[in-house]
Design a protein around this motif. Structure first.
Motif, PDB file in Angstrom:
ATOM      1  N   ASP A 188      63.125  -2.240   8.211  1.00 33.27           N
ATOM      2  CA  ASP A 188      62.283  -2.438   9.545  1.00 33.27           C
ATOM      3  C   ASP A 188      61.225  -1.519   9.498  1.00 33.27           C
ATOM      4  N   HIS A 261      57.277 -10.228  12.322  1.00 29.93           N
ATOM      5  CA  HIS A 261      58.312  -9.892  13.606  1.00 29.93           C
ATOM      6  C   HIS A 261      58.645 -11.079  14.262  1.00 29.93           C
ATOM      7  N   HIS A 275      68.061  -7.410  12.405  1.00 27.52           N
ATOM      8  CA  HIS A 275      66.678  -7.422  12.755  1.00 27.52           C
ATOM      9  C   HIS A 275      65.892  -6.883  11.324  1.00 27.52           C
ATOM     10  N   LEU A 279      63.634  -9.269   8.647  1.00 27.89           N
ATOM     11  CA  LEU A 279      62.231  -9.028   7.714  1.00 27.89           C
ATOM     12  C   LEU A 279      61.973  -9.000   6.422  1.00 27.89           C
TER      13      LEU A 279
HETATM   14 ZN    ZN Z   1      60.973  -4.081  13.546  1.00 27.64          ZN
END
Ligand code: ZN
Ligand code: NZQ
Length: 380
Positions: A188, A261, A275, A279
Protein backbone atom coordinates in the motif's frame (compact mmCIF):
# COMPACT_ATOMS: atom_id res chain seq x y z
CA UNK A 1 5.83 22.77 -10.92
CA UNK A 2 2.12 23.55 -10.49
CA UNK A 3 0.88 26.11 -7.98
CA UNK A 4 -0.19 24.66 -4.67
CA UNK A 5 -1.32 25.56 -1.19
CA UNK A 6 -0.20 23.19 1.54
CA UNK A 7 -1.20 22.78 5.16
CA UNK A 8 -1.07 19.68 7.33
CA UNK A 9 -2.17 20.41 10.88
CA UNK A 10 -1.82 16.90 12.38
CA UNK A 11 0.59 16.66 15.30
CA UNK A 12 2.67 13.46 15.11
CA UNK A 13 3.75 11.97 18.41
CA UNK A 14 6.24 9.23 17.64
CA UNK A 15 8.05 6.61 19.68
CA UNK A 16 8.19 4.07 22.48
CA UNK A 17 5.84 4.63 25.37
CA UNK A 18 4.20 7.63 23.74
CA UNK A 19 0.62 6.37 24.18
CA UNK A 20 0.98 7.73 27.73
CA UNK A 21 0.91 11.24 26.19
CA UNK A 22 -2.85 10.83 25.72
CA UNK A 23 -3.27 12.05 29.29
CA UNK A 24 -2.31 15.59 28.28
CA UNK A 25 -3.08 15.54 24.54
CA UNK A 26 -6.84 15.22 25.11
CA UNK A 27 -8.36 18.03 27.20
CA UNK A 28 -9.76 16.73 30.50
CA UNK A 29 -13.25 18.16 29.92
CA UNK A 30 -13.91 16.20 26.71
CA UNK A 31 -16.66 13.62 26.40
CA UNK A 32 -14.71 10.94 24.53
CA UNK A 33 -15.66 7.91 22.45
CA UNK A 34 -12.83 5.41 21.94
CA UNK A 35 -13.22 3.40 18.73
CA UNK A 36 -11.73 -0.03 18.09
CA UNK A 37 -11.63 -2.85 15.58
CA UNK A 38 -11.99 -6.53 16.39
CA UNK A 39 -9.68 -6.84 19.40
CA UNK A 40 -6.03 -6.85 18.26
CA UNK A 41 -5.40 -4.01 20.74
CA UNK A 42 -6.31 -6.31 23.63
CA UNK A 43 -3.69 -8.86 22.58
CA UNK A 44 -0.78 -6.44 22.09
CA UNK A 45 -1.28 -4.33 25.20
CA UNK A 46 -2.34 -1.14 23.40
CA UNK A 47 -5.80 -1.15 25.01
CA UNK A 48 -4.29 -1.30 28.52
CA UNK A 49 -1.94 1.59 27.72
CA UNK A 50 -4.81 3.72 26.40
CA UNK A 51 -6.98 2.96 29.44
CA UNK A 52 -4.14 3.80 31.83
CA UNK A 53 -3.47 7.11 30.09
CA UNK A 54 -7.14 8.09 30.15
CA UNK A 55 -7.97 6.92 33.66
CA UNK A 56 -9.06 10.41 34.71
CA UNK A 57 -10.94 11.17 31.47
CA UNK A 58 -14.58 10.48 30.71
CA UNK A 59 -15.03 8.01 27.86
CA UNK A 60 -17.21 5.32 26.33
CA UNK A 61 -16.01 2.52 24.01
CA UNK A 62 -17.26 1.46 20.58
CA UNK A 63 -15.97 -1.91 19.31
CA UNK A 64 -16.27 -3.75 16.04
CA UNK A 65 -15.17 -1.43 13.23
CA UNK A 66 -14.24 -4.03 10.64
CA UNK A 67 -11.48 -4.02 7.97
CA UNK A 68 -12.89 -1.96 5.07
CA UNK A 69 -15.25 -0.19 7.51
CA UNK A 70 -18.91 -0.31 6.57
CA UNK A 71 -21.45 2.46 6.84
CA UNK A 72 -23.80 -0.10 8.39
CA UNK A 73 -21.50 -0.43 11.45
CA UNK A 74 -20.60 3.25 11.57
CA UNK A 75 -24.26 4.34 11.69
CA UNK A 76 -24.51 2.54 15.05
CA UNK A 77 -21.50 4.46 16.39
CA UNK A 78 -22.97 7.75 15.16
CA UNK A 79 -26.24 7.03 16.99
CA UNK A 80 -24.28 6.21 20.18
CA UNK A 81 -22.18 9.33 19.76
CA UNK A 82 -25.20 11.62 19.39
CA UNK A 83 -26.98 9.99 22.34
CA UNK A 84 -23.96 10.43 24.61
CA UNK A 85 -23.10 13.96 23.41
CA UNK A 86 -19.61 12.86 22.38
CA UNK A 87 -17.33 15.77 21.48
CA UNK A 88 -14.02 13.95 20.90
CA UNK A 89 -13.18 10.66 19.16
CA UNK A 90 -10.02 8.60 19.58
CA UNK A 91 -9.44 5.82 17.04
CA UNK A 92 -7.24 3.00 18.35
CA UNK A 93 -6.16 0.50 15.69
CA UNK A 94 -5.43 0.35 11.96
CA UNK A 95 -6.50 2.48 9.02
CA UNK A 96 -10.00 1.01 8.99
CA UNK A 97 -10.72 2.08 12.57
CA UNK A 98 -9.40 5.56 11.84
CA UNK A 99 -11.24 5.90 8.51
CA UNK A 100 -14.45 4.74 10.17
CA UNK A 101 -13.86 7.25 12.96
CA UNK A 102 -13.53 10.04 10.40
CA UNK A 103 -17.06 9.24 9.22
CA UNK A 104 -18.37 8.98 12.80
CA UNK A 105 -16.84 12.40 13.55
CA UNK A 106 -18.61 13.94 10.56
CA UNK A 107 -21.82 11.93 11.06
CA UNK A 108 -22.27 13.19 14.62
CA UNK A 109 -22.59 16.72 13.18
CA UNK A 110 -24.98 15.70 10.41
CA UNK A 111 -28.74 15.15 10.62
CA UNK A 112 -29.13 12.89 7.57
CA UNK A 113 -27.68 9.48 6.72
CA UNK A 114 -23.89 9.13 6.89
CA UNK A 115 -23.72 7.57 3.40
CA UNK A 116 -24.75 11.01 2.02
CA UNK A 117 -21.45 12.40 3.34
CA UNK A 118 -19.48 9.66 1.56
CA UNK A 119 -21.30 10.26 -1.75
CA UNK A 120 -20.84 14.02 -1.38
CA UNK A 121 -17.07 13.39 -1.22
CA UNK A 122 -16.41 15.67 1.74
CA UNK A 123 -17.96 16.63 5.05
CA UNK A 124 -19.30 20.05 6.02
CA UNK A 125 -18.54 19.72 9.72
CA UNK A 126 -16.86 17.35 12.15
CA UNK A 127 -16.07 16.96 15.83
CA UNK A 128 -12.33 16.71 16.59
CA UNK A 129 -10.70 13.29 16.49
CA UNK A 130 -7.25 11.75 16.89
CA UNK A 131 -5.61 8.35 16.63
CA UNK A 132 -3.32 5.74 18.09
CA UNK A 133 -2.27 4.08 14.83
CA UNK A 134 -1.16 0.44 15.06
CA UNK A 135 -0.81 -0.50 11.36
CA UNK A 136 1.58 1.38 9.05
CA UNK A 137 -0.08 1.43 5.61
CA UNK A 138 -2.79 3.94 4.80
CA UNK A 139 -1.27 7.22 6.01
CA UNK A 140 -4.73 7.94 7.43
CA UNK A 141 -2.98 9.11 10.63
CA UNK A 142 -1.88 12.31 8.90
CA UNK A 143 -4.38 12.88 6.12
CA UNK A 144 -8.00 13.90 5.80
CA UNK A 145 -9.12 10.96 3.66
CA UNK A 146 -11.24 7.94 4.54
CA UNK A 147 -12.54 5.05 2.49
CA UNK A 148 -15.95 3.64 3.46
CA UNK A 149 -17.76 0.55 2.22
CA UNK A 150 -21.46 -0.20 1.97
CA UNK A 151 -22.03 -3.96 2.21
CA UNK A 152 -25.63 -3.80 1.01
CA UNK A 153 -24.57 -2.58 -2.44
CA UNK A 154 -20.92 -3.78 -2.46
CA UNK A 155 -19.64 -0.24 -3.00
CA UNK A 156 -16.49 1.42 -1.62
CA UNK A 157 -15.76 5.15 -1.94
CA UNK A 158 -13.41 7.73 -0.50
CA UNK A 159 -14.42 11.00 1.13
CA UNK A 160 -12.48 13.66 2.97
CA UNK A 161 -12.99 15.07 6.43
CA UNK A 162 -10.65 17.09 8.64
CA UNK A 163 -7.15 15.89 9.51
CA UNK A 164 -6.67 14.10 12.82
CA UNK A 165 -5.77 16.56 15.60
CA UNK A 166 -2.89 14.30 16.56
CA UNK A 167 -1.71 10.75 15.91
CA UNK A 168 0.42 8.65 18.20
CA UNK A 169 2.74 6.19 16.45
CA UNK A 170 4.60 3.73 18.66
CA UNK A 171 6.56 1.28 16.47
CA UNK A 172 6.37 -1.33 19.26
CA UNK A 173 2.65 -1.68 18.56
CA UNK A 174 3.52 -3.17 15.15
CA UNK A 175 5.35 -6.20 16.58
CA UNK A 176 2.07 -8.09 16.80
CA UNK A 177 1.06 -7.55 13.16
CA UNK A 178 0.43 -10.70 11.09
CA UNK A 179 3.01 -11.07 8.27
CA UNK A 180 0.24 -10.78 5.68
CA UNK A 181 -0.86 -7.38 7.02
CA UNK A 182 2.74 -6.13 6.91
CA UNK A 183 3.06 -7.31 3.29
CA UNK A 184 -0.19 -5.53 2.38
CA UNK A 185 0.96 -2.46 4.31
CA UNK A 186 4.26 -2.27 2.42
CA UNK A 187 2.48 -2.74 -0.93
CA UNK A 188 0.00 0.00 0.00
CA UNK A 189 2.78 2.46 0.94
CA UNK A 190 4.70 1.62 -2.26
CA UNK A 191 1.65 2.24 -4.43
CA UNK A 192 0.77 5.48 -2.59
CA UNK A 193 4.20 6.77 -3.54
CA UNK A 194 4.04 5.73 -7.19
CA UNK A 195 0.49 7.08 -7.61
CA UNK A 196 2.06 10.51 -6.91
CA UNK A 197 5.33 9.87 -8.76
CA UNK A 198 4.89 7.65 -11.83
CA UNK A 199 3.46 10.29 -14.16
CA UNK A 200 5.78 12.46 -16.26
CA UNK A 201 9.38 13.41 -15.46
CA UNK A 202 10.74 16.89 -14.95
CA UNK A 203 8.01 18.34 -12.73
CA UNK A 204 9.98 18.61 -9.49
CA UNK A 205 13.39 17.27 -8.53
CA UNK A 206 12.53 17.65 -4.84
CA UNK A 207 9.30 15.66 -5.04
CA UNK A 208 10.93 12.99 -7.26
CA UNK A 209 13.81 12.38 -4.89
CA UNK A 210 11.62 12.41 -1.82
CA UNK A 211 9.38 9.78 -3.43
CA UNK A 212 12.36 7.69 -4.58
CA UNK A 213 13.78 7.90 -1.04
CA UNK A 214 10.64 6.28 0.35
CA UNK A 215 10.63 3.59 -2.38
CA UNK A 216 14.31 2.78 -1.74
CA UNK A 217 13.61 2.55 1.98
CA UNK A 218 10.76 0.09 1.41
CA UNK A 219 12.86 -2.08 -0.90
CA UNK A 220 15.64 -2.15 1.70
CA UNK A 221 13.54 -2.85 4.80
CA UNK A 222 10.98 -5.31 3.39
CA UNK A 223 13.24 -8.41 3.48
CA UNK A 224 14.72 -7.37 6.84
CA UNK A 225 11.26 -7.04 8.40
CA UNK A 226 10.43 -10.55 7.20
CA UNK A 227 13.46 -11.77 9.15
CA UNK A 228 12.75 -9.81 12.32
CA UNK A 229 9.66 -7.68 12.85
CA UNK A 230 10.65 -6.96 16.46
CA UNK A 231 13.48 -4.62 15.45
CA UNK A 232 12.54 -1.18 16.73
CA UNK A 233 14.51 0.90 14.22
CA UNK A 234 13.33 -1.17 11.29
CA UNK A 235 9.68 -0.86 12.33
CA UNK A 236 10.21 2.87 12.96
CA UNK A 237 11.26 3.38 9.35
CA UNK A 238 8.36 1.24 8.16
CA UNK A 239 5.95 3.29 10.26
CA UNK A 240 7.27 6.70 9.22
CA UNK A 241 7.40 5.78 5.54
CA UNK A 242 3.65 5.05 5.67
CA UNK A 243 2.92 8.49 7.09
CA UNK A 244 5.21 10.34 4.67
CA UNK A 245 3.81 8.51 1.66
CA UNK A 246 0.32 9.95 2.05
CA UNK A 247 0.40 13.13 4.12
CA UNK A 248 0.79 15.45 1.13
CA UNK A 249 4.57 15.91 1.46
CA UNK A 250 5.43 14.17 -1.83
CA UNK A 251 2.62 15.56 -3.98
CA UNK A 252 3.32 19.29 -3.83
CA UNK A 253 2.98 20.85 -7.27
CA UNK A 254 3.05 17.56 -9.21
CA UNK A 255 0.50 15.50 -11.17
CA UNK A 256 -1.12 12.46 -9.53
CA UNK A 257 -2.52 9.21 -10.90
CA UNK A 258 -4.70 7.14 -8.44
CA UNK A 259 -6.22 4.90 -11.18
CA UNK A 260 -4.81 1.77 -9.52
CA UNK A 261 -6.42 2.67 -6.21
CA UNK A 262 -9.81 3.28 -7.78
CA UNK A 263 -9.71 -0.08 -9.58
CA UNK A 264 -8.40 -1.76 -6.41
CA UNK A 265 -11.33 -0.41 -4.37
CA UNK A 266 -13.71 -2.14 -6.79
CA UNK A 267 -11.88 -5.47 -6.32
CA UNK A 268 -12.19 -5.07 -2.56
CA UNK A 269 -15.86 -4.09 -2.78
CA UNK A 270 -16.72 -7.01 -5.08
CA UNK A 271 -14.37 -9.72 -3.77
CA UNK A 272 -13.23 -8.63 -0.30
CA UNK A 273 -9.58 -8.58 -1.39
CA UNK A 274 -7.44 -6.81 1.25
CA UNK A 275 -6.59 -3.27 0.12
CA UNK A 276 -2.80 -3.63 -0.27
CA UNK A 277 -3.28 -6.96 -2.01
CA UNK A 278 -5.66 -5.42 -4.55
CA UNK A 279 -2.91 -2.93 -5.42
CA UNK A 280 -0.17 -5.56 -5.87
CA UNK A 281 -2.48 -7.20 -8.42
CA UNK A 282 -3.54 -4.07 -10.32
CA UNK A 283 -0.38 -1.93 -10.32
CA UNK A 284 1.82 -4.10 -12.57
CA UNK A 285 -1.13 -4.27 -15.01
CA UNK A 286 -1.47 -0.48 -14.92
CA UNK A 287 2.21 -0.14 -15.83
CA UNK A 288 1.98 -2.73 -18.62
CA UNK A 289 -1.02 -0.87 -20.07
CA UNK A 290 0.33 2.67 -19.73
CA UNK A 291 4.03 2.08 -20.35
CA UNK A 292 4.14 4.42 -23.34
CA UNK A 293 2.47 7.26 -21.45
CA UNK A 294 4.72 6.68 -18.43
CA UNK A 295 7.86 5.88 -20.45
CA UNK A 296 10.08 8.74 -19.25
CA UNK A 297 9.26 8.27 -15.58
CA UNK A 298 9.61 4.49 -15.83
CA UNK A 299 13.16 4.95 -17.14
CA UNK A 300 14.03 7.30 -14.27
CA UNK A 301 12.43 4.96 -11.72
CA UNK A 302 14.19 1.93 -13.20
CA UNK A 303 17.55 3.64 -12.89
CA UNK A 304 17.17 5.30 -9.51
CA UNK A 305 15.19 2.63 -7.64
CA UNK A 306 16.30 -0.61 -9.34
CA UNK A 307 19.71 0.43 -10.77
CA UNK A 308 18.69 -0.50 -14.34
CA UNK A 309 21.23 1.16 -16.64
CA UNK A 310 21.66 -1.32 -19.50
CA UNK A 311 19.66 -2.27 -22.58
CA UNK A 312 17.48 -0.29 -24.93
CA UNK A 313 14.95 2.13 -23.44
CA UNK A 314 12.19 -0.37 -24.19
CA UNK A 315 14.08 -3.16 -22.41
CA UNK A 316 14.79 -0.93 -19.40
CA UNK A 317 11.11 0.04 -19.11
CA UNK A 318 10.05 -3.62 -19.27
CA UNK A 319 12.59 -4.52 -16.62
CA UNK A 320 11.39 -1.71 -14.32
CA UNK A 321 7.88 -3.16 -14.59
CA UNK A 322 9.00 -6.72 -13.93
CA UNK A 323 11.13 -5.62 -10.93
CA UNK A 324 8.01 -3.97 -9.51
CA UNK A 325 5.96 -7.13 -9.90
CA UNK A 326 8.80 -9.25 -8.43
CA UNK A 327 8.97 -6.91 -5.44
CA UNK A 328 5.29 -7.51 -4.68
CA UNK A 329 5.79 -11.25 -5.11
CA UNK A 330 8.79 -11.12 -2.75
CA UNK A 331 6.37 -9.79 -0.12
CA UNK A 332 4.37 -12.99 -0.56
CA UNK A 333 1.49 -11.30 -2.40
CA UNK A 334 -0.28 -12.35 -5.58
CA UNK A 335 0.05 -10.12 -8.64
CA UNK A 336 -2.55 -11.68 -10.93
CA UNK A 337 -6.35 -11.74 -10.84
CA UNK A 338 -6.45 -15.45 -11.65
CA UNK A 339 -4.57 -16.21 -8.40
CA UNK A 340 -7.54 -14.76 -6.53
CA UNK A 341 -10.22 -16.39 -8.66
CA UNK A 342 -11.31 -13.11 -10.22
CA UNK A 343 -12.68 -13.61 -13.74
CA UNK A 344 -14.05 -11.73 -16.74
CA UNK A 345 -17.45 -11.15 -15.16
CA UNK A 346 -15.81 -8.94 -12.52
CA UNK A 347 -13.89 -7.05 -15.20
CA UNK A 348 -17.19 -6.38 -17.00
CA UNK A 349 -18.83 -5.20 -13.78
CA UNK A 350 -16.00 -2.75 -13.07
CA UNK A 351 -16.04 -1.40 -16.65
CA UNK A 352 -19.81 -0.84 -16.36
CA UNK A 353 -19.48 0.84 -12.97
CA UNK A 354 -16.75 3.17 -14.26
CA UNK A 355 -18.74 4.00 -17.41
CA UNK A 356 -21.88 4.69 -15.41
CA UNK A 357 -19.99 7.03 -13.06
CA UNK A 358 -18.23 8.78 -15.97
CA UNK A 359 -14.91 7.82 -14.37
CA UNK A 360 -11.71 9.39 -15.73
CA UNK A 361 -8.67 8.69 -13.52
CA UNK A 362 -4.93 8.88 -13.97
CA UNK A 363 -2.66 11.88 -14.52
CA UNK A 364 -4.16 12.33 -18.00
CA UNK A 365 -7.73 11.55 -16.92
CA UNK A 366 -7.79 8.86 -19.60
CA UNK A 367 -8.46 5.85 -17.36
CA UNK A 368 -12.12 5.55 -18.22
CA UNK A 369 -14.14 2.33 -18.10
CA UNK A 370 -12.55 1.02 -21.31
CA UNK A 371 -8.98 1.64 -20.22
CA UNK A 372 -9.71 0.23 -16.75
CA UNK A 373 -10.96 -2.90 -18.57
CA UNK A 374 -7.68 -3.13 -20.49
CA UNK A 375 -5.66 -2.69 -17.31
CA UNK A 376 -7.63 -5.51 -15.67
CA UNK A 377 -7.13 -7.76 -18.71
CA UNK A 378 -3.40 -7.08 -18.32
CA UNK A 379 -3.63 -8.34 -14.71
CA UNK A 380 -5.07 -11.75 -15.56
ZN1 ZN B 1 -3.84 2.65 -0.46
O1 NZQ C 1 -9.62 -5.09 13.85
P1 NZQ C 1 -8.44 -5.43 14.67
O2 NZQ C 1 -8.69 -6.53 15.64
O3 NZQ C 1 -7.80 -4.23 15.33
O4 NZQ C 1 -7.32 -6.09 13.69
C1 NZQ C 1 -6.80 -5.45 12.54
C2 NZQ C 1 -7.43 -5.94 11.24
O5 NZQ C 1 -7.90 -7.24 11.37
C3 NZQ C 1 -5.36 -5.89 12.38
N1 NZQ C 1 -4.40 -5.06 13.14
C4 NZQ C 1 -4.25 -3.72 13.12
N2 NZQ C 1 -3.19 -3.36 13.88
C5 NZQ C 1 -2.67 -4.51 14.40
C6 NZQ C 1 -3.44 -5.59 13.93
N3 NZQ C 1 -3.18 -6.88 14.28
C7 NZQ C 1 -2.14 -7.09 15.10
N4 NZQ C 1 -1.34 -6.09 15.56
C8 NZQ C 1 -1.57 -4.80 15.23
N5 NZQ C 1 -0.74 -3.82 15.65
O6 NZQ C 1 -5.09 -5.75 11.00
C9 NZQ C 1 -6.28 -5.99 10.25
C10 NZQ C 1 -6.41 -4.99 9.13
O7 NZQ C 1 -6.59 -3.70 9.65
P2 NZQ C 1 -7.08 -2.48 8.72
O8 NZQ C 1 -7.25 -1.29 9.62
O9 NZQ C 1 -8.23 -2.89 7.89
O10 NZQ C 1 -5.84 -2.27 7.74
P3 NZQ C 1 -5.27 -0.97 7.06
O11 NZQ C 1 -4.62 -0.08 8.06
O12 NZQ C 1 -4.46 -1.43 5.94
O13 NZQ C 1 -6.57 -0.19 6.53
C11 NZQ C 1 -7.21 -0.55 5.34
C12 NZQ C 1 -8.33 0.40 5.01
O14 NZQ C 1 -7.84 1.73 4.79
C13 NZQ C 1 -8.27 2.20 3.51
C14 NZQ C 1 -8.39 0.92 2.73
O15 NZQ C 1 -9.17 1.08 1.55
C15 NZQ C 1 -9.04 -0.01 3.73
O16 NZQ C 1 -10.43 0.23 3.81
N6 NZQ C 1 -7.35 3.22 2.99
C16 NZQ C 1 -7.35 4.42 3.60
C17 NZQ C 1 -6.62 5.48 3.13
C18 NZQ C 1 -6.64 6.80 3.80
N7 NZQ C 1 -7.42 6.99 4.83
O17 NZQ C 1 -5.95 7.71 3.40
C19 NZQ C 1 -5.79 5.38 1.94
C20 NZQ C 1 -5.52 3.97 1.52
O18 NZQ C 1 -5.20 3.99 0.14
C21 NZQ C 1 -6.63 3.02 1.76
O19 NZQ C 1 -7.57 3.06 0.70
Amino acid sequence: MNNFSFQNPTRLVFGKGQIAQLTTLIPADKNIMLTFGGGSVKINGVYEQVKAALKNHKYIEFWGIEPNPTVETLRKAITEGKKNKIDFLLAVGGGSVLDGTKLIAAGICYDGDAWDIVLQGSSNDSIPFASVMTLPATGSEMNAGAVISRSETREKYAFSNRHPLFSILDPETTYSLPAFQIACGIADIFVHVVEQYMTTPGQSRTMDRWAEGILLTLVEIAPKIRENQNDYDLMSDYMLSATLALNGFISMGVAQDWATHMIGHELTALHGITHGHSLSIVYPGTLRTLKVQKHGKLLQYGLRVWGINEGTEEERVDRAISETESFFRSLGLATRLSENGVGDDTIDTIVNRFNKAGAAYGEKRNVTGDLAGQILKNCK
